[in-house]
Design an enzyme around this catalytic site. Structure first.
Site, short mmCIF file in Angstrom:
data_model
loop_
_atom_site.label_atom_id
_atom_site.label_comp_id
_atom_site.label_asym_id
_atom_site.label_seq_id
_atom_site.Cartn_x
_atom_site.Cartn_y
_atom_site.Cartn_z
N ASP A 67 21.24 -51.28 42.24
CA ASP A 67 22.18 -50.73 41.28
C ASP A 67 22.86 -49.46 41.80
OD1 ASP A 67 19.93 -49.15 41.28
OD2 ASP A 67 19.46 -49.40 39.17
N ASN A 136 11.60 -46.89 29.64
CA ASN A 136 11.86 -47.88 28.59
C ASN A 136 11.74 -49.32 29.11
OD1 ASN A 136 14.13 -48.10 30.15
ND2 ASN A 136 15.58 -47.50 28.56
N HIS A 138 13.20 -50.50 31.86
CA HIS A 138 14.34 -51.05 32.60
C HIS A 138 13.98 -51.28 34.06
CE1 HIS A 138 16.06 -46.78 33.42
NE2 HIS A 138 15.77 -47.27 34.59
N GLU A 143 18.97 -52.48 31.01
CA GLU A 143 18.46 -51.72 29.88
C GLU A 143 17.97 -52.65 28.76
OE1 GLU A 143 17.88 -48.64 30.14
OE2 GLU A 143 19.66 -47.39 30.35
C1 GLP Z 1 16.58 -45.39 37.62
C2 GLP Z 1 16.88 -46.61 38.50
C3 GLP Z 1 15.74 -47.58 38.54
C4 GLP Z 1 14.44 -46.84 38.72
C5 GLP Z 1 14.18 -45.95 37.53
C6 GLP Z 1 12.93 -45.13 37.63
O1 GLP Z 1 17.19 -45.40 36.40
N1 GLP Z 1 18.07 -47.29 38.13
O2 GLP Z 1 15.95 -48.54 39.56
O3 GLP Z 1 13.39 -47.74 38.87
O4 GLP Z 1 15.28 -45.08 37.33
O5 GLP Z 1 13.14 -43.98 38.38
P1 GLP Z 1 12.01 -43.03 38.91
O6 GLP Z 1 11.39 -43.77 40.05
O7 GLP Z 1 12.74 -41.81 39.36
O8 GLP Z 1 11.08 -42.80 37.80
#
Ligand code: GLP
Length: 242
Positions: A67, A136, A138, A143
């Site tokens: 993404d 959440n 995702h 989402e």
């Molecule tokens: C972001 C990314 C995800 C990721 C998530 C968790 O929103 N789009 O791909 O897994 O956050 O991030 P973190 O690893 O910083 O907790």
């Protein structure tokens, strides 16, 4: 589904890196699905170290990221292309033309999304997909919502995600409101998936991912249907599973 609980973030990063390395050593023309966020940073730095020690070769690797934020240029230090260049691509011998990130500057996300999925298919599909997880549930930027979405698509980010990700920005108003993300089709088509999560803030999402009903309200729950899924979590993220 295999769930591995490790002590802490260091062990999690090491185990994830070892699994990626194993797959890379078994197949040099591997197609990797890559994730951003703070969780995989440790794993990437270990993979870089393995490369520097001559244990890994990225010259034939192709990568597809999950993404990116819509509207952020590549040189914006919050774009996921920038993140990947910084943490991995600039430090190993992967060919720039073999690295793909959903196009953040597209004017037509629907068309670009289909083209992205097509590129994945043409590369032979993803051999190994790395996933983090949002608080959440995702995955990528899929989402919670009324339905699972298949193709790579545009998404309005939830308030929760904007708030969680604002820690990387100067102020919350700077967080983009929309993103482009691989959908469930390309994620679930991956031959192998490794999901990594650490810390108490992820405990609820991890519980629902593993034990909850499969529901688009918890996007990660659909991973229960995958045939070759390994979840690596630290003790804190595993707290609700006992
Ligand atoms: C972001 C990314 C995800 C990721 C998530 C968790 O929103 N789009 O791909 O897994 O956050 O991030 P973190 O690893 O910083 O907790």
């Amino acid at each position: 589904m295999k769930v591995i609980v490790v002590k802490n973030y260091e062990e999690l990063s090491q185990m994830a890196a070892d699994l990626v390395a194993q797959e890379m050593q078994a197949k040099d023309e591997i197609v990797l699905g890559l994730a951003t966020g703070s969780t995989p940073e440790g794993m990437y730095s270990i993979l870089v170290k393995m490369y520097q020690e001559g244990k890994l070769d990225f010259s034939k690797v192709k990568s597809f990221n999950l993404d990116d934020y819509l509207g952020l240029e590549e040189d914006n230090d919050q774009s996921y292309r920038y993140f990947m260049n910084k943490h991995l691509f600039s430090k190993v011998n992967i060919k720039r033309e073999n690295t793909f990130v959903p196009p953040a500057m597209t004017k037509d996300p629907e068309k670009s999304g289909l083209e992205y999925d097509q590129k994945i298919l043409e590369a032979g599909g993803i051999d190994l997909q790395i996933l983090g997880i949002g608080i959440n549930g995702h995955i990528g930027f899929n989402e919670p919502g009324p339905a699972f979405v298949g193709p790579t698509h545009k998404i309005d980010l939830s308030e929760e995600t904007i708030k969680a990700n604002s820690r990387f920005f100067e102020k919350i108003e700077d967080v983009p409101k929309q993103a482009i993300t691989m959908g469930m089709k390309s994620i679930l088509n991956a031959r192998k998936i490794i999901l990594i999560a650490n810390g108490q803030s992820k405990a609820d999402a991890i519980y629902k991912t593993i034990k909850g009903p499969i529901s688009p309200e918890v996007p990660s729950s659909i991973l229960q249907l995958h045939q070759n899924l390994t979840i690596i979590i630290d003790e804190e993220a595993a707290k609700k599973l006992e």
